[in-house]
Design an enzyme around this catalytic site. Structure first.
Site, PDB file in Angstrom:
ATOM      1  N   GLU A 166       0.649  -1.089   0.016  1.00  0.00           N
ATOM      2  CA  GLU A 166      -0.091  -0.083   0.103  1.00  0.00           C
ATOM      3  C   GLU A 166       0.651   1.148   0.129  1.00  0.00           C
ATOM      4  OE1 GLU A 166      -2.342  -1.033   3.287  1.00  0.00           O
ATOM      5  OE2 GLU A 166      -3.709  -2.038   2.098  1.00  0.00           O
ATOM      6  N   GLU A 356      -5.540  -8.271  -1.835  1.00  0.00           N
ATOM      7  CA  GLU A 356      -6.245  -8.421  -0.390  1.00  0.00           C
ATOM      8  C   GLU A 356      -7.606  -7.918  -0.662  1.00  0.00           C
ATOM      9  OE1 GLU A 356      -4.688  -5.799   2.648  1.00  0.00           O
ATOM     10  OE2 GLU A 356      -2.763  -6.123   2.327  1.00  0.00           O
TER      11      GLU A 356
HETATM   12  C1  BG6 Z   1      -4.344  -3.618   4.770  1.00  0.00           C
HETATM   13  C2  BG6 Z   1      -3.138  -3.820   5.356  1.00  0.00           C
HETATM   14  O1  BG6 Z   1      -4.715  -2.181   4.606  1.00  0.00           O
HETATM   15  O2  BG6 Z   1      -5.630  -3.855   5.564  1.00  0.00           O
HETATM   16  C3  BG6 Z   1      -3.083  -4.957   6.411  1.00  0.00           C
HETATM   17  O3  BG6 Z   1      -2.320  -4.153   4.286  1.00  0.00           O
HETATM   18  C4  BG6 Z   1      -4.493  -4.963   7.425  1.00  0.00           C
HETATM   19  O4  BG6 Z   1      -1.948  -5.029   7.154  1.00  0.00           O
HETATM   20  C5  BG6 Z   1      -5.571  -4.890   6.418  1.00  0.00           C
HETATM   21  O5  BG6 Z   1      -4.522  -5.690   8.297  1.00  0.00           O
HETATM   22  C6  BG6 Z   1      -7.087  -4.798   7.135  1.00  0.00           C
HETATM   23  O6  BG6 Z   1      -6.956  -3.575   7.987  1.00  0.00           O
HETATM   24  P1  BG6 Z   1      -7.379  -3.897   9.382  1.00  0.00           P
HETATM   25  O7  BG6 Z   1      -7.112  -2.775   9.988  1.00  0.00           O
HETATM   26  O8  BG6 Z   1      -8.786  -4.347   9.647  1.00  0.00           O
HETATM   27  O9  BG6 Z   1      -6.397  -4.847   9.916  1.00  0.00           O
END
Ligand code: BG6
Length: 465
Positions: A166, A356
């Site tokens: 990111e 993701e």
């Molecule tokens: C992404 C990151 O922004 O979102 C992760 O790469 C993160 O590290 C994921 O865990 C989900 O966000 P969160 O805050 O719910 O863990």
């Protein structure tokens, strides 16, 4: 990749999950690892620290067996820089190098290809203390050395790499790159200088990968928050475009075209804060563009001209009243993913890897030792449907990884925000026995992968709450 049986998803499509080293491994001070800035982060009251996570460091074989059972052919994690170089410089730590050798071998032996992020916000702590992280060119060079070390070591095992997780967060969150901006006279100038250093470090890694690993593929990655104009007023349309430029386009433009876009340089020149380009930087960026683009996608927002504020880097972003949100206020918008994919492909014509996507929810095991997570099945299937529609409309997507596979610690340090197909039996602070239990979504995702994305139906539904 060839399509088969009328399914828009081609053979060889990459299916699996994604995590990071620090959100899964634990063993924070084992195997010669040095501390990272994550280890030093203050723990919020009532929340987990990072010392154990889900103990993947010791339990990876068990977890990989579960991933194999689901049919994963890819799994994204990150290498912990401070396992390889405990103080960020000095000698490489053979025990740390061996850990990832063993991990990648285990994945490959189970038909799962490692997809590897070089840096996921976990700078070796020593580099923050000594150099103020990526504010310094020294750290750019040390990152280059670390990248070359792992390319040489794992080049034969890993094809798909990502430089920075990111990278579009660097401007708003330089602390993720180990930079303290407090008390700096021209804060905005420093933010852009750190952003430039991240671009240079990224381009150095692309160059080294291409020199050292034949066929190695490198991405630039952005967390993509699709935005819409808040109304159909032209003012909102312009405000939306301007927000999107700094939320995503700037990064992709540099990754794909190798130069700063004029919408950024015109503004920086006007303010007199163009970052310092050392000799060779412009050529380095130009000559080392990426092989593919990667995104994390969770949510969308709208942008309102009325709420913009010239003094802020990115402003006017407001919630969309038409969408439901999860408990953490993230707007659920599967169509927004298709909007993003179509826009990215039209702009860059590069293959896209979704690395993701997922939903965090508070969950507990029920009396049958499972979690009836219909909401997760619904969330993921609606997003995959939109990926397929985007592909039917001509977008080249070659993989889809969900966020989490087992539960992991969330980025803010909460354990109760769970993302996995596999429940991990631990609480925020009480580690319990860390046993793994399959959630209802486990069999569903298995069926999705088995059918190569053709069969998204929830056949296991018990109760929809
Ligand atoms: C992404 C990151 O922004 O979102 C992760 O790469 C993160 O590290 C994921 O865990 C989900 O966000 P969160 O805050 O719910 O863990």
């Amino acid at each position: 990749m060839e399509k088969t049986n009328g399914n828009i998803i081609p053979e060889g499509f990459l299916w699996g999950g994604a995590v990071t080293s620090f959100q899964t491994e634990g063993a924070w001070n084992e195997g010669g690892k040095g501390p990272s800035i994550v280890d030093a982060r203050p723990v919020k009251e009532g929340q987990s620290d990072w010392t154990t996570a889900v103990d993947f460091y010791h339990r990876y074989k068990e977890d990989i067996a579960l991933f194999k059972e689901m049919g994963f052919n890819a799994y994204r994690t990150s290498i912990s820089w401070s396992r390889i170089f405990p103080d960020g410089e000095g000698e490489a730590n053979e025990e740390g190098l061996k850990f990832y050798d063993d991990l990648f071998d285990e994945m490959l032996a189970n038909g799962i290809q490692p997809v590897i992020t070089l840096y996921h916000f976990d700078l070796p702590l020593a580099l923050q203390k000594k150099y103020n992280g990526f504010a310094s060119r020294e750290v750019v060079d040390l990152f280059g050395r670390y990248a070359r070390t792992v390319f040489k070591r794992y080049g034969e095992k890993v094809k798909y790499w990502l430089t920075f997780n990111e990278q579009n967060l660097v401007l708003t969150n330089p602390d993720f790159w180990g930079v303290d901006i407090k008390g700096v006279e021209n804060e905005e100038a420093l933010r852009y200088q750190v952003t430039h250093h991240a671009f240079v470090a990224h381009a150095k890694a692309v160059k080294s990968l291409h020199e050292l690993v034949p066929g190695g593929q490198m991405a630039g990655m952005v967390t993509y928050m699709t935005t819409y104009p808040n109304t159909c007023k032209p003012e909102d349309a312009i405000a939306n475009l301007k927000a999107k430029e700094l939320l995503a386009d700037f990064y992709f433009d540099v990754f794909a075209h190798g130069e700063y876009p004029t919408y950024v340089t015109s503004n920086l020149k006007k303010k007199g804060i163009m970052p310092v380009f050392e000799e060779g930087d412009a050529e380095l960026l130009k000559e080392n563009t990426v092989d593919y683009l990667s995104i994390s996608y969770y949510q969308s927002q709208t942008v309102s001209a009325e709420k913009t504020d010239e003094k802020r880097l990115i402003s006017g972003v407001t919630p969309n009243p038409n969408l439901e949100t999860n408990e953490w206020g993230w707007a659920i918008d599967p169509i927004g993913l298709r909007v993003c994919l179509k826009d990215m492909y039209a702009r860059y014509r590069l293959p896209i890897f979704i690395t993701e996507n997922g939903i965090g929810v508070r969950e507990e095991l029920n009396e049958n030792n499972t979690v009836e997570d219909d909401y997760r099945i619904e969330y993921l299937s609606e997003h995959i449907k939109q990926v397929k529609l985007a592909m039917e409309e001509g977008v080249d997507v070659f993989g889809y990884l969900t966020w989490g596979s087992t539960d992991i610690i969330s980025s803010g340090g909460q354990f109760e925000k769970r993302y996995g197909f596999v429940y991990v039996n631990r609480g925020e602070i009480d580690l319990r026995d860390l046993k793994r239990y399959k959630k209802q979504s486990f069999d569903w995702f298995k069926q999705v992968i088995e059918s190569n994305g053709a069969d998204l139906e929830n056949k296991t539904s018990v109760t929809v709450k």
